[in-house]
Write a protein that holds these residues in place. Structure first.
Motif, PDB file in Angstrom:
ATOM      1  N   LEU A   1     -57.020  72.917 -57.950  1.00  0.00           N
ATOM      2  CA  LEU A   1     -55.954  73.552 -58.980  1.00  0.00           C
ATOM      3  C   LEU A   1     -56.414  73.439 -60.586  1.00  0.00           C
ATOM      4  CD1 LEU A   1     -53.187  74.406 -59.785  1.00  0.00           C
ATOM      5  CD2 LEU A   1     -52.759  71.811 -59.656  1.00  0.00           C
ATOM      6  N   SER A   2     -57.339  72.491 -60.630  1.00  0.00           N
ATOM      7  CA  SER A   2     -58.129  72.606 -62.242  1.00  0.00           C
ATOM      8  C   SER A   2     -58.674  73.573 -62.325  1.00  0.00           C
ATOM      9  CB  SER A   2     -58.421  71.180 -62.407  1.00  0.00           C
ATOM     10  OG  SER A   2     -59.784  70.970 -61.703  1.00  0.00           O
TER      11      SER A   2
ATOM     12  N   PHE B   1     -49.361  68.190 -49.835  1.00  0.00           N
ATOM     13  CA  PHE B   1     -50.434  67.980 -50.893  1.00  0.00           C
ATOM     14  C   PHE B   1     -50.960  69.520 -51.095  1.00  0.00           C
ATOM     15  CE2 PHE B   1     -51.038  63.957 -48.916  1.00  0.00           C
ATOM     16  CZ  PHE B   1     -50.357  63.021 -49.873  1.00  0.00           C
ATOM     17  N   LYS B   2     -51.100  70.254 -50.279  1.00  0.00           N
ATOM     18  CA  LYS B   2     -51.571  71.566 -50.525  1.00  0.00           C
ATOM     19  C   LYS B   2     -50.424  72.568 -51.090  1.00  0.00           C
ATOM     20  CE  LYS B   2     -55.098  71.640 -46.799  1.00  0.00           C
ATOM     21  NZ  LYS B   2     -55.358  72.535 -45.594  1.00  0.00           N
ATOM     22  N   GLU B   3     -49.027  72.339 -50.830  1.00  0.00           N
ATOM     23  CA  GLU B   3     -47.990  73.124 -51.525  1.00  0.00           C
ATOM     24  C   GLU B   3     -47.958  72.533 -52.951  1.00  0.00           C
ATOM     25  OE1 GLU B   3     -45.217  73.421 -47.652  1.00  0.00           O
ATOM     26  OE2 GLU B   3     -45.690  71.337 -48.528  1.00  0.00           O
ATOM     27  N   VAL B   4     -47.935  71.641 -53.603  1.00  0.00           N
ATOM     28  CA  VAL B   4     -47.854  71.328 -54.891  1.00  0.00           C
ATOM     29  C   VAL B   4     -48.711  72.227 -55.762  1.00  0.00           C
ATOM     30  CG1 VAL B   4     -48.119  69.313 -56.709  1.00  0.00           C
ATOM     31  CG2 VAL B   4     -46.979  68.740 -54.451  1.00  0.00           C
ATOM     32  N   PRO B   5     -49.917  72.345 -55.376  1.00  0.00           N
ATOM     33  CA  PRO B   5     -50.883  72.759 -56.379  1.00  0.00           C
ATOM     34  C   PRO B   5     -50.501  74.336 -56.428  1.00  0.00           C
ATOM     35  CG  PRO B   5     -52.233  71.582 -55.093  1.00  0.00           C
ATOM     36  CD  PRO B   5     -50.702  71.427 -54.529  1.00  0.00           C
ATOM     37  N   GLU B   6     -49.875  74.828 -55.132  1.00  0.00           N
ATOM     38  CA  GLU B   6     -49.269  76.121 -55.145  1.00  0.00           C
ATOM     39  C   GLU B   6     -47.967  76.270 -56.214  1.00  0.00           C
ATOM     40  OE1 GLU B   6     -50.716  79.049 -53.898  1.00  0.00           O
ATOM     41  OE2 GLU B   6     -52.450  77.848 -53.431  1.00  0.00           O
ATOM     42  N   GLY B   7     -47.132  75.235 -56.069  1.00  0.00           N
ATOM     43  CA  GLY B   7     -45.920  75.217 -56.885  1.00  0.00           C
ATOM     44  C   GLY B   7     -46.250  75.287 -58.274  1.00  0.00           C
ATOM     45  N   ILE B   8     -47.247  74.499 -58.800  1.00  0.00           N
ATOM     46  CA  ILE B   8     -47.707  74.180 -60.375  1.00  0.00           C
ATOM     47  C   ILE B   8     -48.167  75.716 -60.595  1.00  0.00           C
ATOM     48  CG2 ILE B   8     -49.305  73.240 -61.740  1.00  0.00           C
ATOM     49  CD1 ILE B   8     -47.051  71.476 -60.971  1.00  0.00           C
ATOM     50  N   LYS B   9     -49.081  76.481 -59.713  1.00  0.00           N
ATOM     51  CA  LYS B   9     -49.594  77.715 -60.001  1.00  0.00           C
ATOM     52  C   LYS B   9     -48.760  78.636 -60.366  1.00  0.00           C
ATOM     53  CE  LYS B   9     -52.762  78.041 -56.865  1.00  0.00           C
ATOM     54  NZ  LYS B   9     -53.790  78.152 -55.851  1.00  0.00           N
ATOM     55  N   ASP B  10     -47.684  79.039 -59.420  1.00  0.00           N
ATOM     56  CA  ASP B  10     -46.547  79.818 -59.370  1.00  0.00           C
ATOM     57  C   ASP B  10     -45.607  79.688 -60.228  1.00  0.00           C
ATOM     58  OD1 ASP B  10     -45.007  78.578 -57.685  1.00  0.00           O
ATOM     59  OD2 ASP B  10     -45.594  79.544 -55.798  1.00  0.00           O
ATOM     60  N   GLY B  11     -45.333  78.320 -60.742  1.00  0.00           N
ATOM     61  CA  GLY B  11     -44.304  78.057 -61.517  1.00  0.00           C
ATOM     62  C   GLY B  11     -42.994  77.780 -60.690  1.00  0.00           C
TER      63      GLY B  11
ATOM     64  N   VAL C   1     -59.273  63.996 -56.199  1.00  0.00           N
ATOM     65  CA  VAL C   1     -58.428  64.523 -55.328  1.00  0.00           C
ATOM     66  C   VAL C   1     -58.710  65.829 -55.183  1.00  0.00           C
ATOM     67  CG1 VAL C   1     -55.992  64.950 -54.600  1.00  0.00           C
ATOM     68  CG2 VAL C   1     -56.292  63.033 -55.883  1.00  0.00           C
ATOM     69  N   PRO C   2     -59.120  66.458 -54.067  1.00  0.00           N
ATOM     70  CA  PRO C   2     -59.606  67.968 -53.810  1.00  0.00           C
ATOM     71  C   PRO C   2     -58.600  68.853 -54.123  1.00  0.00           C
ATOM     72  CG  PRO C   2     -60.313  66.502 -51.753  1.00  0.00           C
ATOM     73  CD  PRO C   2     -59.505  65.444 -52.768  1.00  0.00           C
TER      74      PRO C   2
ATOM     75  N   GLY D   1     -45.173  67.876 -59.920  1.00  0.00           N
ATOM     76  CA  GLY D   1     -45.451  67.482 -58.460  1.00  0.00           C
ATOM     77  C   GLY D   1     -46.065  66.253 -58.278  1.00  0.00           C
ATOM     78  N   PHE D   2     -45.927  65.349 -57.439  1.00  0.00           N
ATOM     79  CA  PHE D   2     -46.760  64.364 -57.260  1.00  0.00           C
ATOM     80  C   PHE D   2     -47.874  64.665 -56.110  1.00  0.00           C
ATOM     81  CE2 PHE D   2     -43.060  61.959 -58.767  1.00  0.00           C
ATOM     82  CZ  PHE D   2     -43.693  61.069 -59.392  1.00  0.00           C
ATOM     83  N   VAL D   3     -49.023  64.227 -56.139  1.00  0.00           N
ATOM     84  CA  VAL D   3     -50.099  64.283 -55.216  1.00  0.00           C
ATOM     85  C   VAL D   3     -50.904  62.736 -55.121  1.00  0.00           C
ATOM     86  CG1 VAL D   3     -52.103  65.371 -54.455  1.00  0.00           C
ATOM     87  CG2 VAL D   3     -50.467  66.697 -55.595  1.00  0.00           C
ATOM     88  N   ALA D   4     -50.963  62.252 -53.998  1.00  0.00           N
ATOM     89  CA  ALA D   4     -51.589  60.961 -53.714  1.00  0.00           C
ATOM     90  C   ALA D   4     -53.135  61.264 -53.518  1.00  0.00           C
ATOM     91  CB  ALA D   4     -50.938  60.274 -52.919  1.00  0.00           C
ATOM     92  N   GLY D   5     -54.011  60.136 -53.935  1.00  0.00           N
ATOM     93  CA  GLY D   5     -55.090  60.127 -53.384  1.00  0.00           C
ATOM     94  C   GLY D   5     -56.065  59.374 -54.613  1.00  0.00           C
TER      95      GLY D   5
END
Length: 130
Positions: A85-86, A56-66, A79-80, A71-75
């Motif tokens: 990320l937003s 869950f913490k790595e998906v936002p990083e992957g979206i940010k850095d391309g 979702v914090p 990516g999937f995030v559940a919650g």
């Protein structure tokens, strides 16, 4: 389950995941298994995209850095990881197709749906599977 992409991504549907780098969740997790099944229900088999196991913490990083296209995030909302990320990058939640959603709910009644309100995560109104 939220399928997250950058707001300017060409990925508008699950079918658009063909040939893309997709973070499906942590290795061995229920999210990873359900993500693969949900993508397949939209007609894209596992061989059709590059799946990556990210948490869950790595998906936002992957979206940010391309480094990933989606990516999937559940919650449950909010979702914090997606709130954070937003604040740094505009994002969009890719909706589950209605016919796929109805099929999944009829076969697995323990799932529920929810709809994000306009502006949630700087995205638009989208149906989610939870």
């Amino acid at each position: 389950m939220n399928l997250v992409v950058p707001k300017n991504s060409p990925i508008k549907s699950y079918a658009d995941l063909q040939g893309k780098k997709v973070a499906i969740g942590p290795a061995g997790s229920g999210l990873a298994s359900m993500s693969v099944d949900l993508i397949a229900a939209h007609g894209v088999q596992k061989e059709g995209y590059k799946y990556i196991y990210l948490g869950f913490k790595e998906v936002p990083e992957g979206i940010k850095d391309g480094s990933i296209d989606a990516g999937f995030v559940a919650g449950s909302y909010p979702v914090p990881a997606l709130v954070e990320l937003s604040l740094q990058k505009e994002l969009r939640i890719v909706p589950v197709e209605e016919k796929v959603l109805k099929k999944i709910l009829s076969e697995s009644p323990f799932f529920a749906t929810d709809t994000l309100k306009p502006g949630a995560y700087k995205g638009s109104r989208r149906k989610l599977l939870s």
